[in-house]
Design an enzyme around this catalytic site. Sequence first.
Site, PDB file in Angstrom:
ATOM      1  N   SER A  10      12.589  -1.117   8.025  1.00  0.00           N
ATOM      2  CA  SER A  10      13.088  -2.424   7.558  1.00  0.00           C
ATOM      3  C   SER A  10      12.169  -2.994   6.480  1.00  0.00           C
ATOM      4  O   SER A  10      12.636  -3.639   5.538  1.00  0.00           O
ATOM      5  CB  SER A  10      13.247  -3.409   8.727  1.00  0.00           C
ATOM      6  OG  SER A  10      12.006  -3.906   9.161  1.00  0.00           O
ATOM      7  N   LEU A  82       3.131   6.445  11.452  1.00  0.00           N
ATOM      8  CA  LEU A  82       2.433   6.664  12.717  1.00  0.00           C
ATOM      9  C   LEU A  82       1.553   7.909  12.710  1.00  0.00           C
ATOM     10  O   LEU A  82       1.600   8.717  13.630  1.00  0.00           O
ATOM     11  CB  LEU A  82       3.455   6.750  13.863  1.00  0.00           C
ATOM     12  CG  LEU A  82       4.320   5.502  14.048  1.00  0.00           C
ATOM     13  CD1 LEU A  82       5.274   5.690  15.205  1.00  0.00           C
ATOM     14  CD2 LEU A  82       3.460   4.262  14.244  1.00  0.00           C
ATOM     15  N   LEU A  84      -2.496   9.342  10.893  1.00  0.00           N
ATOM     16  CA  LEU A  84      -3.589   9.040   9.959  1.00  0.00           C
ATOM     17  C   LEU A  84      -3.319   9.741   8.646  1.00  0.00           C
ATOM     18  O   LEU A  84      -2.802  10.861   8.629  1.00  0.00           O
ATOM     19  CB  LEU A  84      -4.910   9.560  10.527  1.00  0.00           C
ATOM     20  CG  LEU A  84      -5.585   8.749  11.629  1.00  0.00           C
ATOM     21  CD1 LEU A  84      -6.838   9.467  12.097  1.00  0.00           C
ATOM     22  CD2 LEU A  84      -5.932   7.347  11.147  1.00  0.00           C
ATOM     23  N   ASN A  99      -1.865  -1.138   4.661  1.00  0.00           N
ATOM     24  CA  ASN A  99      -1.067  -0.975   5.870  1.00  0.00           C
ATOM     25  C   ASN A  99      -0.758  -2.363   6.423  1.00  0.00           C
ATOM     26  O   ASN A  99      -1.516  -3.304   6.200  1.00  0.00           O
ATOM     27  CB  ASN A  99      -1.876  -0.178   6.902  1.00  0.00           C
ATOM     28  CG  ASN A  99      -1.144   0.014   8.201  1.00  0.00           C
ATOM     29  OD1 ASN A  99       0.047   0.357   8.233  1.00  0.00           O
ATOM     30  ND2 ASN A  99      -1.827  -0.224   9.316  1.00  0.00           N
ATOM     31  N   HIS A 101      -0.010  -4.336  10.101  1.00  0.00           N
ATOM     32  CA  HIS A 101      -0.079  -4.200  11.554  1.00  0.00           C
ATOM     33  C   HIS A 101       0.516  -5.460  12.185  1.00  0.00           C
ATOM     34  O   HIS A 101       0.198  -6.566  11.757  1.00  0.00           O
ATOM     35  CB  HIS A 101      -1.538  -4.014  11.995  1.00  0.00           C
ATOM     36  CG  HIS A 101      -1.652  -3.713  13.451  1.00  0.00           C
ATOM     37  ND1 HIS A 101      -1.342  -2.479  13.971  1.00  0.00           N
ATOM     38  CD2 HIS A 101      -1.992  -4.493  14.507  1.00  0.00           C
ATOM     39  CE1 HIS A 101      -1.498  -2.510  15.286  1.00  0.00           C
ATOM     40  NE2 HIS A 101      -1.900  -3.716  15.639  1.00  0.00           N
ATOM     41  N   ASP A 142      -6.048   1.305  11.763  1.00  0.00           N
ATOM     42  CA  ASP A 142      -6.097  -0.159  11.785  1.00  0.00           C
ATOM     43  C   ASP A 142      -7.479  -0.745  11.489  1.00  0.00           C
ATOM     44  O   ASP A 142      -7.849  -1.792  12.020  1.00  0.00           O
ATOM     45  CB  ASP A 142      -5.577  -0.687  13.140  1.00  0.00           C
ATOM     46  CG  ASP A 142      -4.143  -0.251  13.381  1.00  0.00           C
ATOM     47  OD1 ASP A 142      -3.402  -0.134  12.396  1.00  0.00           O
ATOM     48  OD2 ASP A 142      -3.779  -0.023  14.538  1.00  0.00           O
TER      49      ASP A 142
HETATM   50  C1  GRF Z   1       6.088  -3.028  11.552  1.00  0.00           C
HETATM   51  O1  GRF Z   1       6.104  -3.900  12.620  1.00  0.00           O
HETATM   52  C2  GRF Z   1       4.674  -2.825  11.074  1.00  0.00           C
HETATM   53  O2  GRF Z   1       3.844  -3.905  11.331  1.00  0.00           O
HETATM   54  C3  GRF Z   1       4.210  -1.629  11.867  1.00  0.00           C
HETATM   55  O3  GRF Z   1       5.352  -0.832  12.008  1.00  0.00           O
HETATM   56  C4  GRF Z   1       6.526  -1.625  11.953  1.00  0.00           C
HETATM   57  C5  GRF Z   1       7.466  -1.010  10.989  1.00  0.00           C
HETATM   58  O4  GRF Z   1       8.717  -1.611  11.068  1.00  0.00           O
HETATM   59  N1  GRF Z   1       3.092  -0.991  11.247  1.00  0.00           N
HETATM   60  P1  GRF Z   1       9.906  -1.146  10.123  1.00  0.00           P
HETATM   61  O5  GRF Z   1      10.074   0.349  10.321  1.00  0.00           O
HETATM   62  O6  GRF Z   1       9.526  -1.480   8.727  1.00  0.00           O
HETATM   63  O7  GRF Z   1      11.110  -1.894  10.595  1.00  0.00           O
END
Ligand code: GRF
Length: 193
Positions: A10, A82, A84, A99, A101, A142
Amino acid sequence: MAMLASGNGSNVENFIHYFSEHPYIEVGLVVSNNPEALVLEKANRKGIPHILIRNEQWGNESFVKGIFSERDIDYVVLAGFLRLVPVFFIDIYPGKIVNIHPALLPKFGGKGMYGARVHQAVIQAKEKQSGITIHQVTEQYDEGPVLFQQSIPVDPEETPSTLAQKIQALEHHHFPVVVEQHIARLWNLPRQS
Ligand code: GRF
């Protein structure tokens, strides 16, 4: 820029929309490590170049370098990626990989802390606040210098899914703007926002 994502995408979709008319920033490549990731379909639908780099291919330095240099990528955004990124990759883009988080780092970060697990942990810990963190990417999950944080209250009746919705709205609102300002600073360009 290239965007790396493993799931829904998204944020990637939001970036594509946000930068569609931008004078000097473009989402030029979407990369996933997950063949099932919806983000690849989304990029396809929007006509954005996209590619799957499987987990086992990330160690192949010349292959990975070739993909990014072929598309003239200058900056990299991780949005739900997801795994490194390898050290050689960080060396190609020093200070130019960010990134997002879905919590207020350094709390609730690290390996395995993603998606609903983060929100669950925040609620379990009875935190009064959560939020988003946008940071530069280093060799650890992170970590790396924080560029931006924004907090929101965690309501007493909050569930992981209500919190996820609020956090996602916050991400969509701030993430492209923070990236745009970071790029403008790095290359000394005028800001549009
Ligand atoms: C987000 O919440 C971001 O903070 C985390 O992964 C999620 C990705 O969401 N790192 P999307 O795939 O962009 O909907």
